[in-house]
Enzyme design. Structure first.
Site, mmCIF file in Angstrom:
data_model
loop_
_atom_site.group_PDB
_atom_site.id
_atom_site.type_symbol
_atom_site.label_atom_id
_atom_site.label_comp_id
_atom_site.label_asym_id
_atom_site.label_seq_id
_atom_site.Cartn_x
_atom_site.Cartn_y
_atom_site.Cartn_z
ATOM 1 C CG ASP A 26 4.233 -1.048 -1.811
ATOM 2 O OD1 ASP A 26 4.224 0.064 -2.331
ATOM 3 O OD2 ASP A 26 4.321 -2.112 -2.457
ATOM 4 C CE LYS A 137 5.072 -0.439 -5.224
ATOM 5 N NZ LYS A 137 4.807 -1.881 -5.171
ATOM 6 C CB CYS A 170 7.246 -3.996 -3.173
ATOM 7 S SG CYS A 170 5.794 -4.865 -3.802
HETATM 8 N N1 TIU Z 1 4.786 -4.432 -1.107
HETATM 9 C C1 TIU Z 1 4.968 -5.711 -1.393
HETATM 10 O O1 TIU Z 1 5.992 -6.289 -1.129
HETATM 11 N N2 TIU Z 1 3.899 -6.357 -1.984
HETATM 12 C C2 TIU Z 1 3.657 -7.678 -1.952
HETATM 13 O O2 TIU Z 1 2.788 -8.117 -2.656
HETATM 14 N N3 TIU Z 1 4.416 -8.391 -1.110
HETATM 15 C C3 TIU Z 1 4.353 -9.730 -1.022
HETATM 16 O O3 TIU Z 1 3.558 -10.357 -1.700
HETATM 17 N N4 TIU Z 1 5.185 -10.312 -0.183
#
Ligand code: TIU
Length: 229
Positions: A26, A137, A170
């Protein structure tokens, strides 16, 4: 068969050249850049942005050595039909939500965390190149409602080097899921970060390797760069 070893916690992490994938979680504009969803969540953007350069170094070292590369992006379909209701109620604007804007709302980089929007895509430094797998995802974990498991199997992957954002969300959700599926995982300290690194990052990573590697391994970046050189 070429294998590598890096110093790690709780003990050395061994991984095969063929059979290992780098999994970059991400590294999207919406999480890393001003005006995105992360900033709305109250993120310390300096902390998450600190992971960009180390992740780039790790990515380039893996590419040069011939390690498979997988990238993930978190986001919803434009009609939000794939958005878990738990997320709709806590991370989009819904009755009782803590936010004034959330998933699906228009921000400075398009609709936040919606597939196809500018903010949903990777930061310029970490774009996928042809031959690398991109997994979209809908949730936090990269296995739920995706074909990641099947694509890893198709590539003969048994080991995962995991980096990206956010450590507390994530990255660790995905590593824990991967461990249950039998993958030998190692998180890379400098190449991951979160929205509150003073508190969350250290404990998130410590929980992974506690008790002889409850979920897997944790290592610094430099040993990977040295091993893959
Ligand atoms: N990528 C990831 O961690 N997505 C989130 O939504 N992170 C938080 O909300 N911290």
């Amino acid at each position: 068969m070429t294998t590598f070893q890096v110093v790690a916690k709780p003990y050395a992490y061994d991984f095969p050249l063929v059979g290992t994938a780098l999994l970059v979680i991400d590294m999207q504009r919406d999480f890393l850049l001003p005006g995105g969803f992360g900033e709305i969540q109250g993120a310390d953007l300096t902390a998450v942005q600190a992971a960009i350069e180390p992740t780039k170094k790790l990515l380039e070292a893996c590419r040069a050595a011939g390690v498979s590369v997988f990238h993930t992006r978190e986001g919803q379909l434009p009609d939000m039909s794939d958005c878990p209701s738990s997320k709709t109620y806590r991370q989009a604007v819904a009755p009782g939500t803590q936010y004034t804007a959330g998933i699906g709302d228009k921000g400075k980089m398009g609709r936040m965390l919606i597939r196809g929007e500018y903010g949903h895509d990777f930061v310029d430094e970490l774009r996928a190149i042809p031959g690398e797998v991109v997994i979209d995802k809908p949730g936090k974990g990269a296995f739920w409602q995706t074909d990641l498991h099947y694509k890893l199997k198709a590539h003969g992957i048994t080991h995962l080097i995991i980096c990206g954002v956010t450590t507390e969300c994530c990255v660790t959700t995905t590593l824990r899921e991967a461990n249950d599926r039998g993958f030998q995982c190692c998180a890379v300290i400098e190449a991951t970060s979160g929205y509150n690194d003073l508190v969350f990052k250290g404990v998130s990573l410590d929980m992974l390797h506690w008790s002889q590697g409850l979920f897997g391994f944790v290592a610094h970046l430099q040993p990977f760069l040295d091993a893959l050189r």
